[in-house]
Design an enzyme around this catalytic site. Structure first.
Site, PDB file in Angstrom:
ATOM      1  N   GLU A 166     -13.622 -15.623   1.981  1.00 13.82           N
ATOM      2  CA  GLU A 166     -12.429 -15.163   1.273  1.00 13.82           C
ATOM      3  C   GLU A 166     -12.032 -16.193   0.231  1.00 13.82           C
ATOM      4  O   GLU A 166     -12.505 -17.344   0.248  1.00 13.82           O
ATOM      5  CB  GLU A 166     -11.275 -14.881   2.249  1.00 13.82           C
ATOM      6  N   HIS A 191       0.346 -10.186  -2.787  1.00 20.11           N
ATOM      7  CA  HIS A 191      -1.084  -9.885  -2.703  1.00 20.11           C
ATOM      8  C   HIS A 191      -1.498  -9.183  -3.985  1.00 20.11           C
ATOM      9  O   HIS A 191      -0.877  -8.201  -4.391  1.00 20.11           O
ATOM     10  CB  HIS A 191      -1.405  -9.012  -1.498  1.00 20.11           C
ATOM     11  N   ARG A 201      -4.436 -16.806  -4.532  1.00 21.84           N
ATOM     12  CA  ARG A 201      -3.764 -15.523  -4.663  1.00 21.84           C
ATOM     13  C   ARG A 201      -2.678 -15.492  -5.728  1.00 21.84           C
ATOM     14  O   ARG A 201      -2.495 -14.483  -6.408  1.00 21.84           O
ATOM     15  CB  ARG A 201      -3.156 -15.113  -3.308  1.00 21.84           C
ATOM     16  N   HIS A 239       3.560  -9.698   0.076  1.00 18.80           N
ATOM     17  CA  HIS A 239       2.604  -9.672   1.185  1.00 18.80           C
ATOM     18  C   HIS A 239       2.936 -10.667   2.287  1.00 18.80           C
ATOM     19  O   HIS A 239       2.764 -10.373   3.461  1.00 18.80           O
ATOM     20  CB  HIS A 239       1.204  -9.958   0.633  1.00 18.80           C
ATOM     21  N   ARG A 283      -0.041 -19.558   0.726  1.00 18.14           N
ATOM     22  CA  ARG A 283      -0.854 -19.450   1.945  1.00 18.14           C
ATOM     23  C   ARG A 283      -2.321 -19.216   1.615  1.00 18.14           C
ATOM     24  O   ARG A 283      -2.659 -18.354   0.808  1.00 18.14           O
ATOM     25  CB  ARG A 283      -0.336 -18.301   2.808  1.00 18.14           C
TER      26      ARG A 283
END
Length: 520
Positions: free
Chosen positions: A112, A228, A274, A333, A368
């Site tokens: 990821e 997100h 992100r 998100h 995060r």
């Protein structure tokens, strides 16, 4: 009044895992809705980040966490969490989580964004959250020491002699009931329902922030909200999610003209952190060029098999992701902020612990790292269980006095929509002083209305929103999930975690209201 016990508020991963780790101590779990239908954990697609592969290590995992967190991650917390990851994955396996394995039985983690190794322990591509939760729910229902009370919405903490001794929670019948406890754990999730576009369930309305702050708890890093970048933009509320694992498999972001816009924005393109990807997608939408996630080449005909949940969401809207790009938009998100906790999950209030998205442990910093949320939930769920178990072995139960339950709250649907509109427009992906000032004044007006109506639900929503907006107003720089158009650069002097109280947020909003009134 019955003997105080252990109370966990929240039926997601952090709450249920903590309850299981406390067994055989008696625990009551309050869930705002049926646990098998509506927790954020249930909807998580990526998986659990853990260094389980050859060549990877907790130290590398911690380094990636620090890099993503944009300068304010607590390094000791990041390293200790990464080092506990493998053991907590083993716990989940023991509870029945069916993580993907190869023919030899070895875990097969995926890649990821912003991870330097394949370390996302997952289930069938995008089904980790549901699979883990179904396994835990089944175990919880078989565990006699756990009493599960569903459809109870916590609205306020009960504080006596400076100590939290339980919560008031409203049942499906609208009546408020007092639940007393020697130890109370808030694991109620995040703040997504404060935004008009979110991937979170309706119960994620920031109540833990408000309840804790109203009782005097310290709130940390409230300005850092993660959007997100690839929520599936098909008009559903909450918005379904196109998991980051798709980009890990090679899916690309394009605009309506088919141009890959992330290449010009970051060296890692679609696999950038992100916050950067979310701003890239937002810019394309704001410019009218549209934004789409194209997996037709990278995944193609195997899409439904590899990513069944994403495929189902797309097909329900008439989109075949094996042949068509998926329309996407940034959606709220995850909240990196929350109730400040120490490394055992203790808040600044005696008798109160916090876990999962309701907490701010220092792990996430300003942004995060993908799939660290489920990891944090189980690591701190375990730590809190150990801390409470140790405390329950010594000392007598607190002497309690029955507290009067709050009056029934009226309907606040219209005001709740106003909060969502304010937060999305002014405290979203891009922020500036004018918008944040407007948000604080408008939220203060709604908060005053909540007080007049004695509406606890609206009060919780507006207080949580005020804490976020005030923290964003006070941080005059851009860092991680917090981006100011008027202060687009990071300031090294502000590379520290933030802290705010509810009184400070209310005073700021009141002062701005008076200033704006005087200027009219």
């Amino acid at each position: 009044m019955s003997e105080p016990d252990i109370l966990i508020v929240g039926g997601g991963l952090a709450g249920l895992f903590c309850a299981l780790k406390l067994a055989p101590l008696p625990v009551t779990v309050l869930a705002a809705a049926p646990v098998d239908e509506s927790s954020s954990s249930l909807w998580a697609q990526g998986g659990v980040a853990a260094a389980v592969s050859e060549g990877d290590s907790p130290e590398l995992h911690a380094a990636d966490t620090l890099a993503a967190g944009a300068g304010i991650v607590d390094e000791a917390v990041a390293l200790s969490v990464a080092r506990e990851a493998r053991e907590r994955v083993e716990d989940l396996l023991g509870f029945g989580a069916p993580f993907d394995r190869d023919a030899r039985g070895r875990l097969t983690p995926s890649q990821e964004a912003a991870h330097s190794a394949r370390r996302i322990v997952r289930v069938k591509g995008d089904g980790a959250g549901a699979a883990i939760m179904h396994a835990l729910i089944a175990t919880v229902r078989k565990t006699t020491s756990i009493v599960l009370r569903e459809n109870f919405v916590a609205e306020d903490l009960i504080v006596q002699s400076g100590r939290v001794v339980g919560v008031f929670a409203r049942g499906a019948d609208g009546a408020s009931k007092a639940f007393y406890a020697r130890a109370t754990v808030l694991a109620t999730g995040g703040v997504g329902a404060l935004y008009a576009l979110t991937t979170n369930p309706p119960q994620a309305n920031g109540a833990a922030l408000a309840m804790g702050a109203r009782a005097g708890a310290r709130i940390a890093d409230a300005e850092f909200v993660q959007f997100h970048p690839t929520a599936i933009d098909i008009g559903r509320d909450p918005a379904p999610l196109a998991t980051e694992a798709l980009r890990g498999e090679g899916a690309v972001l394009v605009n309506r003209a088919g141009e890959r816009f992330m290449i010009a924005l970051h060296k890692d393109a679609e696999l950038a952190p992100r916050d950067i990807v979310a701003r890239g997608v937002f810019a394309e939408l704001e410019a009218g060029r549209g934004a789409f996630l194209d997996a037709t080449k990278a995944v193609g005909a195997a899409f439904a098999e590899k990513f069944p949940n994403v495929a189902a969401s797309c097909l329900s809207a008439g989109i075949d992701p094996s042949r068509q790009p998926i329309p996407v938009a940034p959606a709220e998100h995850y909240h990196m902020g929350g109730l400040w906790t120490d490394d055992r999950g203790r808040t600044s209030l005696p008798g109160l612990w916090a876990a999962g998205e309701a907490a701010s442990t220092g792990l996430h910093g300003a942004n995060r790292l993908a799939s660290n949320s489920l990891l944090e939930a189980v690591v701190f769920g375990d730590r809190i269980a150990k801390d409470i178990a140790a405390l329950s072995c010594r000392g007598s139960a607190p002497v309690l006095v029955a507290s009067a339950a709050p009056a029934p709250s009226g309907d606040d649907a219209d005001e709740a929509k106003q909060v969502r509109k304010i937060m999305t427009r002014h405290v979203g992906v891009l922020r500036d002083e004018t918008g944040l000032r407007t948000a604080l004044v408008a939220l203060k007006t709604l908060h005053d209305k909540a007080l007049e109506k004695n509406n606890l639900d609206l009060r919780n929503r507006t207080e949580a929103a005020l804490l976020i907006a005030a923290s964003a107003y006070l941080r005059r720089e851009s860092r991680g999930g917090h981006f100011r158009r008027d202060f687009p650069d990071s300031d090294p002097a502000q590379a520290r975690r933030s802290s705010i109280t509810l009184d400070e947020a209310l005073r700021l909003a009141q002062g701005l209201s008076e200033t704006m009134s005087g200027n009219r």
